[in-house]
Every structure is written in structure tokens, then in C-alpha cells.
Design an enzyme around this catalytic site. Structure first.
Site: not given
Ligand code: UT7
Length: 334
Positions: A115, A255, A285
Site C-alpha cells: 500500500c 492511503h 482499498n
Molecule cells: O491497506 C493495508 C493495510 N491494511 C489495513 O490498514 C487494514 C487494517 N485493518 C482494518 O481495517 C480492520 O481490522 C478490518 C476492517 C480489516 C476489520 O475490522 P475490525 O474492526 O478490526 O474487525 P475484527 O477483524 O477485529 O473483527 C471484529 C468482529 C469479529 O467477530 P467477533 O469475533 O467479535 O464475534 C469478526 O468475526 O467482526 C467480525 N467480522 C465481520 N462481521 C461482519 C469480521 N469481518 C466481518 C464482516 N462482516 N465482513
């Protein structure tokens, strides 16, 4: 002696027509439009067709850029393409783009910095202009993320899309152009964000395919923490180094990985929302593509002398900021 800086003198983006909306994703995986919108700020992203490689993005952007600048392809000296989704492991996608657009006099190579690819490539390209040896350098940021995304992994697939853009760099002696950059990397970050197989460590086998190791593997929460801190830190660092204040910065070009990361960076820089380029809702992204796509979307609003800070964080880890002074009044040139 007059100092030569490398200025962006034209920008052109390209996104494929096909849209993949949050509503479409609701039908493919266990997710909701509401979750994706509140967690990331993304509403839809673009998808290249199955037979279309990343070079298509570069070719479209370069052809339109050359046409609007009235420049022949043979006038270009050097082409750098930032991508993590090259057409082939080799030759470089930049080589392919040169061939397909008739940039026969250019030498060319790819930069792999995920990125942060565009700011790495922009900084690299600017050095060749500053030496005085090169007059026309094209820097491309393009990715077909859909080619390495696992559409069964709901935590990762929702954030990525396809697209990118190209800028032309030319010498400037008015003090505009790329003024400074702060670039960093830390390979330890590979444990959180990686495409594990397909390289020399794990060449492709039936097993690597069965284990889905050719897709992006991301520990979202961990990457998020590093991204929020490092993108804000490096943006503050480049402001400090160049004695920029929240008033003197005209635009932040961040970004587009997650709206919450963008907000944290803007807050740290003390910038109001109207100075921040945000188009994540329509493209998601696009990895190396996000920054040229922002510059393209905002080109008409940019004025000669505007102080612009570009910031990115991504796989590697890689991150950094570029400070540039915009070199032309975009509206007048059209
Ligand atoms: O571009 C290069 C670098 N990349 C980034 O900068 C990305 C950085 N990370 C992020 O933007 C975020 O971490 C994400 C958008 C990828 C994910 O968001 P998050 O708030 O960190 O969610 P998480 O992975 O911690 O998941 C939280 C909850 C989980 O459920 P439980 O365990 O709390 O019950 C996941 O299973 O949300 C759930 N979850 C979803 N639910 C509905 C994860 N993805 C989804 C989804 N829809 N698409």
C-alpha cells in the site's frame, strides 16, 4: 545553481466499470452493508474482469495521461510501476505497460511496497528528475487486488478493490514539486499481512492451492493498530521537518484502507475533514492505486503552490509520507 525539483505535471486514474457493492457481498459472505460501512467507510469497490491483468489499469491511465498532456509515448524516459499484483512474477508489469503503450525509449521496473508502493515509486522517480538526467518519468500505482483476495474470508475481502493511476513527473525550477519524503519499512510485519505462497519460499503446489495460501492473509486488528500509529506518526514527522502547520497544509492524501485510520491521521495533523481526500466509499482499498486515484478525483480543486502531504501504510510493513507543492492550476490546463 538553480535547484531542480520533480513536479507532478499530470495525473490520470482508471477504475474498471464493474461495481461490487456491499449489498453484493451480503449475498456472497456472512456480512452486512452496515458492518462494512461503520467499520471501514467502504460502500463499493471496482472489479477487473477475469481476463484483465493489472497492466490494463496502467495502460488505460498512461494512454489518457499522454493524450491529455499532448505527449508522444516515445518521449518518456523512465516508467516505474508500483504493484503487488503484477501480470507475471517476471517480467515487470512496467515493462509490459511500456510495450503496450509504445513507450519504446523508456527503461522500466516495478516497485513492490504494497500500500506504500506509490509513495516509494514517486520518491524513487523524483530522484531521477532531480539529477537533471531525466526529463519525463511516469509513476504508476495499480493493483488488481481481486486476483489475490479470498472471497470466503469476510474479514479481508470486504476492504479491497481494483484500480490505480499514473502521474507524469517533470523538472521544476519554481520550487514546486516533491520537497521531502520520509519512508520506512519493517519486515517483521509480514507475519500480519502476507501472500504466503507463490514465491521462492513456497512455490505453487497443489497443496498450497488447497490451503488457500495464494491469497492475502491479514490479521486485521494487528495491522490496524500499526497503521493507525505509524501513518499518524510519519505524517506528523514530515510536517515538523518542513515546519508545516495545520493551517499551511492544504491537502492530506491518505492511503484508503479504513476510514478510521484516515480520521486518526487527519486528527493527529490537526486537519479539518475538508482538507482530506477521501474516496474509500467508492473504490475501497486499491493498494498502490489509492493515492493516484485520490489525486485524479481532486485534480480540478488543486492549485499551484498547494502544500500536499501524501501518507500511506501497508504490507511489509512499509509506510511513509511525501510532502509536495502542487505545480499547476489543473482547471486552467483543461
Ligand atoms: O491497506 C493495508 C493495510 N491494511 C489495513 O490498514 C487494514 C487494517 N485493518 C482494518 O481495517 C480492520 O481490522 C478490518 C476492517 C480489516 C476489520 O475490522 P475490525 O474492526 O478490526 O474487525 P475484527 O477483524 O477485529 O473483527 C471484529 C468482529 C469479529 O467477530 P467477533 O469475533 O467479535 O464475534 C469478526 O468475526 O467482526 C467480525 N467480522 C465481520 N462481521 C461482519 C469480521 N469481518 C466481518 C464482516 N462482516 N465482513
Amino acid at each position: 545553481m538553480i535547484k531542480i525539483t520533480a513536479a507532478i505535471t499530470g495525473v490520470q486514474g482508471y477504475v474498471p466499470e464493474k461495481v461490487l457493492s456491499n449489498k453484493d457481498l451480503e449475498k456472497m459472505i456472512d456480512t452486512t452493508d452496515e458492518w462494512i460501512t461503520t467499520r471501514t467507510g467502504i460502500k463499493e469497490r471496482r472489479m477487473l474482469g477475469d481476463g484483465n491483468p493489472t497492466s490494463d489499469i496502467g495502460v488505460e491511465a498512461v494512454n489518457k495521461l499522454l493524450a491529455k498532456k499532448g505527449i508522444q509515448p516515445t518521449e518518456i524516459d523512465l516508467v516505474i510501476c508500483a504493484t503487488v499484483t503484477p501480470d507475471y512474477p517476471f517480467p515487470a508489469t512496467a515493462n509490459v505497460i511500456c510495450d503496450r503503450t509504445g513507450m519504446k525509449n523508456a527503461w522500466s521496473f516495478d516497485v513492490n511496497a504494497a500500500c506504500s508502493g506509490f509513495i516509494y515509486a514517486l520518491t524513487t522517480g523524483s530522484q531521477f528528475i532531480e539529477t537533471g538526467k531525466y526529463k519525463k518519468v511516469i509513476v504508476i500505482g495499480a493493483d488488481k487486488m481481486s486476483s489475490i483476495i479470498d472471497y470466503e474470508d469476510r474479514a479481508t475481502c470486504v476492504i479491497f478493490g481494483d484500480g490505480g493511476g499514473a502521474v507524469l513527473l517533470e523538472p521544476n525550477t519554481e520550487g514546486n514539486g516533491i520537497i521531502d519524503s520520509v519512508l520506512k519499512s519493517d519486515g517483521e510485519g509480514r507475519k500480519y499481512l502476507i501472500q504466503p505462497a507463490g514465491g521462492s519460499k513456497q512455490p505453487p503446489t497443489h497443496e498450497t492451492v488447497d490451503q488457500r495460501l495464494h491469497y492475502v492473509h491479514q490479521e486485521g486488528k494487528a495491522v490496524f493498530k500499526f497503521a493507525v500509529t505509524n501513518m499518524a506518526d510519519v505524517s506528523a514527522e514530515i510536517m515538523e521537518r518542513n515546519k508545516l502547520t495545520s493551517d499551511s497544509v492544504d491537502w492530506l492524501v491518505p492511503h484508503q484502507a479504513n476510514l478510521r485510520i484516515i480520521d486518526a491521521t487527519a486528527n493527529r495533523m490537526g486537519l479539518s475533514k475538508d482538507k482530506v481526500m477521501i474516496n474509500i466509499e467508492k473504490y475501497g482499498n486499491t493498494t498502490a492505486g489509492t493515492l493516484p486515484l485520490c489525486l485524479w478525483d481532486w485534480e480540478d480543486q488543486l492549485k499551484k503552490g498547494d502544500n500536499i502531504v501524501l501518507s500511506a501504510f501497508g504490507g511489509g510493513f512499509t509506510w511513509g509520507s511525501v510532502y509536495l507543492k502542487w505545480a499547476y492550476n489543473s482547471k486552467e490546463e483543461k
